[in-house]
Design a protein around this motif. Structure first.
Motif, PDB file in Angstrom:
ATOM      1  N   GLN A   1     -83.504  56.878 -38.170  1.00 52.00           N
ATOM      2  CA  GLN A   1     -82.665  57.560 -37.192  1.00 52.00           C
ATOM      3  C   GLN A   1     -81.647  56.596 -36.648  1.00 52.00           C
ATOM      4  N   GLY A   2     -80.410  57.044 -36.508  1.00 51.65           N
ATOM      5  CA  GLY A   2     -79.461  56.201 -35.793  1.00 51.65           C
ATOM      6  C   GLY A   2     -78.137  56.003 -36.481  1.00 51.65           C
ATOM      7  N   SER A   3     -78.111  56.028 -37.811  1.00 54.03           N
ATOM      8  CA  SER A   3     -76.817  55.820 -38.440  1.00 54.03           C
ATOM      9  C   SER A   3     -76.012  57.113 -38.346  1.00 54.03           C
TER      10      SER A   3
ATOM     11  N   ASP B   1     -85.689  41.641 -28.186  1.00 51.36           N
ATOM     12  CA  ASP B   1     -84.700  40.589 -28.318  1.00 51.36           C
ATOM     13  C   ASP B   1     -83.324  41.242 -28.214  1.00 51.36           C
ATOM     14  N   ASP B   2     -82.371  40.491 -27.684  1.00 48.49           N
ATOM     15  CA  ASP B   2     -81.049  41.109 -27.525  1.00 48.49           C
ATOM     16  C   ASP B   2     -80.020  40.407 -28.405  1.00 48.49           C
ATOM     17  N   LYS B   3     -78.767  40.704 -28.159  1.00 48.07           N
ATOM     18  CA  LYS B   3     -77.641  40.127 -28.896  1.00 48.07           C
ATOM     19  C   LYS B   3     -77.637  40.522 -30.379  1.00 48.07           C
ATOM     20  N   PHE B   4     -77.832  41.796 -30.601  1.00 52.07           N
ATOM     21  CA  PHE B   4     -77.642  42.328 -31.951  1.00 52.07           C
ATOM     22  C   PHE B   4     -76.384  43.192 -31.957  1.00 52.07           C
ATOM     23  N   CYS B   5     -75.803  43.352 -33.100  1.00 50.69           N
ATOM     24  CA  CYS B   5     -74.731  44.343 -33.192  1.00 50.69           C
ATOM     25  C   CYS B   5     -74.883  45.131 -34.491  1.00 50.69           C
ATOM     26  N   SER B   6     -74.239  46.276 -34.519  1.00 48.53           N
ATOM     27  CA  SER B   6     -74.369  47.134 -35.691  1.00 48.53           C
ATOM     28  C   SER B   6     -73.000  47.374 -36.319  1.00 48.53           C
ATOM     29  N   ILE B   7     -72.983  47.308 -37.637  1.00 52.89           N
ATOM     30  CA  ILE B   7     -71.751  47.575 -38.378  1.00 52.89           C
ATOM     31  C   ILE B   7     -71.932  48.927 -39.064  1.00 52.89           C
ATOM     32  N   TYR B   8     -71.166  49.899 -38.620  1.00 58.36           N
ATOM     33  CA  TYR B   8     -71.272  51.250 -39.158  1.00 58.36           C
ATOM     34  C   TYR B   8     -70.210  51.446 -40.240  1.00 58.36           C
ATOM     35  N   VAL B   9     -70.609  51.975 -41.390  1.00 59.12           N
ATOM     36  CA  VAL B   9     -69.661  52.270 -42.462  1.00 59.12           C
ATOM     37  C   VAL B   9     -69.842  53.724 -42.879  1.00 59.12           C
ATOM     38  N   GLY B  10     -68.809  54.507 -42.761  1.00 56.49           N
ATOM     39  CA  GLY B  10     -68.879  55.912 -43.145  1.00 56.49           C
ATOM     40  C   GLY B  10     -67.937  56.208 -44.290  1.00 56.49           C
ATOM     41  N   LYS B  11     -68.420  56.990 -45.237  1.00 52.58           N
ATOM     42  CA  LYS B  11     -67.548  57.414 -46.331  1.00 52.58           C
ATOM     43  C   LYS B  11     -68.084  58.699 -46.938  1.00 52.58           C
ATOM     44  N   TYR B  12     -67.245  59.674 -47.085  1.00 51.53           N
ATOM     45  CA  TYR B  12     -67.704  60.926 -47.677  1.00 51.53           C
ATOM     46  C   TYR B  12     -68.220  60.711 -49.086  1.00 51.53           C
ATOM     47  N   LEU B  13     -69.345  61.331 -49.362  1.00 51.39           N
ATOM     48  CA  LEU B  13     -69.987  61.233 -50.672  1.00 51.39           C
ATOM     49  C   LEU B  13     -70.448  59.822 -51.014  1.00 51.39           C
TER      50      LEU B  13
ATOM     51  N   PRO C   1     -80.340  51.061 -41.270  1.00 47.50           N
ATOM     52  CA  PRO C   1     -80.520  52.514 -41.207  1.00 47.50           C
ATOM     53  C   PRO C   1     -79.365  53.227 -41.913  1.00 47.50           C
ATOM     54  N   SER C   2     -79.668  54.383 -42.487  1.00 48.23           N
ATOM     55  CA  SER C   2     -78.627  55.068 -43.233  1.00 48.23           C
ATOM     56  C   SER C   2     -78.690  56.566 -43.018  1.00 48.23           C
ATOM     57  N   GLY C   3     -77.534  57.210 -43.158  1.00 45.37           N
ATOM     58  CA  GLY C   3     -77.468  58.661 -43.194  1.00 45.37           C
ATOM     59  C   GLY C   3     -77.102  59.063 -44.613  1.00 45.37           C
ATOM     60  N   ILE C   4     -76.522  60.229 -44.788  1.00 46.53           N
ATOM     61  CA  ILE C   4     -76.124  60.647 -46.119  1.00 46.53           C
ATOM     62  C   ILE C   4     -74.843  59.949 -46.508  1.00 46.53           C
ATOM     63  N   ASP C   5     -73.883  60.024 -45.608  1.00 50.67           N
ATOM     64  CA  ASP C   5     -72.563  59.502 -45.914  1.00 50.67           C
ATOM     65  C   ASP C   5     -72.238  58.285 -45.078  1.00 50.67           C
ATOM     66  N   ASP C   6     -73.255  57.650 -44.565  1.00 47.78           N
ATOM     67  CA  ASP C   6     -72.987  56.463 -43.770  1.00 47.78           C
ATOM     68  C   ASP C   6     -74.168  55.507 -43.844  1.00 47.78           C
ATOM     69  N   MET C   7     -73.879  54.304 -43.448  1.00 52.86           N
ATOM     70  CA  MET C   7     -74.871  53.250 -43.504  1.00 52.86           C
ATOM     71  C   MET C   7     -74.555  52.320 -42.342  1.00 52.86           C
TER      72      MET C   7
END
Lengths: 453, 453
Positions: B420-422, A304-316, A342-348
């Motif tokens: 994976q991805g953020s 399916d298409d028409k998705f978007c992603s909101i990236y938020v980064g912040k140290y710690l 999906p999330s990383g360490i300092d981002d979501m």
């Protein structure tokens, strides 16, 4: 006892209704028939439901709508004429529609709901008359009379649990019950519709209510395909899949069977058989509680298409208890539902459907996140597609991810995101919309190679 | 100007301090020296900080602690004797410690903080004296005097931004400044410590404060390894990596450099050089803003265990705005921070560190989620390991996931989860703890094959 549902294209003309009659007559267990409004006869045709919506809007604005009313009635008339029905049922339908249109408009939303739902309601009367004319003991039953109560969410109703007990009584009716799909009544007695294509939901609710042995869903394809036929030519037909697999596939863009319609059947453990009105001999696709895995880990690929992603980064960010919750709260305040996080360490990253976010809203959300959460970076990426690999067998089978990601890599497709692990029956890949088709084709080739065309 | 930090093992004995002296004397730019408390001399040894914690607890309970006090003082004494220092500094350290221990205990937490921090504080006095004795113009400077202000979170302090301007003044001090790591002062003037191994943080804050050209972090390994040497023998040494890569690696179980210590250096763009006190000629590992990718997509593989996942399933969860937020709110009320949130359509999984959840808490959380959210299913899975593949080059390089998942599949390892991805510099895999080592070895072999032992 079987509940049988016929979609709009199965009821678009007299010739189609003739097929419906033969299907019902062929099996005495087919005792409850749920009908949609007459659908398209040819690709440029307009569905009765769409005509009704236009008509209701004109009435609300006090504009002349007699052409639309005629167009609607002529759809029923032409079916009646083709089948040589008496004029009685058309007079009834005409009277009911005109009474409705000239009725109370003090609550415009409620008026539109009732007019929209009349497409199914009047068609149920017509089909009951047609079946009777052919010699079957068929009777129209209204959802009000049967006690199909729903929540008061216009265009998005949910069945209230007390309905089921009342609907069980349908078992005791003589002959064949013809029941309009798509709507129920709120506790005030007003019509409230399910989401579009909601006749599937009605059928499922009735199957649950009467504890049917089978819910047959007649549409215009021989089976559910393993992938969208617009992306891969002549894809494999799926013989059998589980409720869970079907739910994942419909979420991911499969429109054969309504996303929510499975739930009532699933709850009662009633198998669903998707079949073709135009080819009732074909076995169709059975949706069941459990199946034997004999044909590979993947049963279908949806996208399916028409998705978007909101990236938020912040140290710690990782150390801030409540950070993720606060992002979701902001989205919630703007009425947005999210798909994945999906999330990383300092981002979501939060993936949402693009249609929820106009440009203005997007700007406001970004500002709010930036200000309230003191984020280092907020950015939105548009035009993403989600691809779901679906199959109960995937989890037991080591190496599915390796095959899927290798297939994408060989097709030179960059994977933007992967979400795997919460659901045991699916893996989600996100890619740019521009490469969605290529990605789905590569995955199909990998998992269904032997039937590739 | 360079800021140089020495860890506990680099200061555990007179012989070690001798090495420290030679390192400082070799480069006149090494003007600010941050020291830890004396660490272990041999593997069964007890760190001074641990002795101090035991001592503070005995004092609070009114128990006899003179053996512990002697053990602590003897550590400083033996270093002083080895280096032939005068008795003056040991008398000063002894007086300061005894004054502290017999001081105000009305706030037990605050008392423990001050006693804990005295390990570094007294060691800074000792090292300053040692360097002076060797002929260097070295001076002890206390964090209070220098203006290192921190938030009032005992054992988890964060630097307050107003500190930086004050710390800049350290540039103007003559000679070599010897500064205790691990703690600062809150605005009330009380000692508050960083998290354990927080001397790295102090060094980074000072490097930022004085705008150093380099922050040298001396420890007891030649370099940061591409993978845990306990899992892969003689792994590759990393010459250069970015702040972001280092942060991801330290989060994922790399303990060479403190997780949070990078932030102040990163903010000021100051390169960090991890070096070995016992082999100062080795180039060590440089942590920088940007690097050229010459050696493959993956720079390091980190892994950590003792995670668990909380799975929540509910039909049509996807339609309920606020569902995810409510789960996170419940966890927050129990003081839990989460690591990742993989999701399906009708389910969501929250990965948390197991040490946050006692059995009782776990039960309560499950009950709350079940009750408040009317979930269909809540279950907790324990003993998961997270593995992070880290490298700035991964995102540009199509096929990294394919290689990684193939390597795991060939090793017959089931991937429980993928996120994976953020983050653009890492991929997260979750596997059962039991196969963590095997999984890391397989990934190392795939991405660092040429150096495999």
């Amino acid at each position: 006892m079987k509940v049988v549902k016929f979609g709009g294209s199965s009821l678009a003309s007299g010739a189609q209704v003739e097929k419906v009659y033969h299907i019902i007559a062929a099996d005495p267990e087919r005792k409850i028939v749920v009908v949609s409004a007459p659908g398209k006869r040819y690709s440029d045709d307009i569905k009765v439901t769409d005509l009704l919506i236009g008509c209701a809007e004109k009435y609300l604005k006090g504009q002349d709508a007699h052409q639309l009313v005629e167009a609607i009635l002529s759809r029923y008339e032409s079916i009646a004429q083709e089948l040589h029905l008496s004029n009685e049922v058309i007079r009834k339908i005409s009277d009911d529609l005109l009474t409705l249109l000239s009725g109370d408009k003090s609550n415009p939303a409620s008026f539109i709901e009732a007019v929209k739902a009349s497409g199914e309601d009047n068609n149920a009367k017509l089909i009951a008359a047609a079946l009777k004319h052919k010699g079957l003991d068929a009777h129209y039953v209204s959802p009000k009379e049967a006690g199909l109560l729903v929540s008061n969410d216009p265009g998005n109703a949910r069945v209230l649990s007390q309905s089921y007990e009342r609907l069980y009584e349908l078992r005791n009716r003589p002959g064949i019950t013809v029941f309009p799909g798509f709507f129920g009544y709120n506790t005030n007695g007003d019509v409230v519709t399910f989401s579009r294509s909601g006749s599937d939901i009605t059928g499922s609710i009735l199957a649950n209510g009467v504890k049917a042995e089978l819910y047959e869903n007649f549409t215009d394809v021989d089976a559910v395909h393993a992938v969208n036929p617009n992306i891969v030519h002549h894809p494999k037909e799926i013989r059998e899949l589980t409720y869970r697999e079907m739910r994942e596939l419909s979420y991911g863009g499969f429109s054969v069977f309504h996303d929510e319609a499975l739930i009532p059947a699933f709850r009662a453990g009633i198998p669903v058989n998707v079949k073709n009105t135009n080819n009732p001999e074909a076995p169709g696709t059975r949706i069941v509680s459990a199946r034997k895995n004999t044909d590979g880990p993947v049963v279908g690929i949806a996208s399916d298409d028409k998705f978007c992603s909101i990236y938020v980064g912040k140290y710690l960010m990782n150390r801030e208890i409540g950070f993720g919750r606060k992002i979701l709260l902001i989205l919630e305040e703007f009425g947005l539902s999210f798909e994945h996080i999906p999330s990383g360490i300092d981002d979501m990253t939060v993936i949402v459907r693009q249609n929820q976010m106009e440009e203005k809203v997007e700007k406001k959300i970004m500002q709010r996140i930036m200000a309230d959460l003191d984020a280092d970076e907020v950015r939105v990426e548009h035009d993403l597609a989600l691809i779901m690999l679906v199959g109960e067998g995937m989890r037991q089978k080591v190496g599915t991810m390796a095959r899927a990601s290798r297939a994408l890599a060989d097709a030179k497709i960059n994977i933007e995101m992967i979400n795997q692990g919460s659901s045991e029956t699916s893996m989600m890949f996100s890619v740019k919309e521009a490469v969605e088709r290529k990605a789905v084709q590569a995955l199909y080739h990998e998992f269904f190679a032997e039937v590739r065309v």
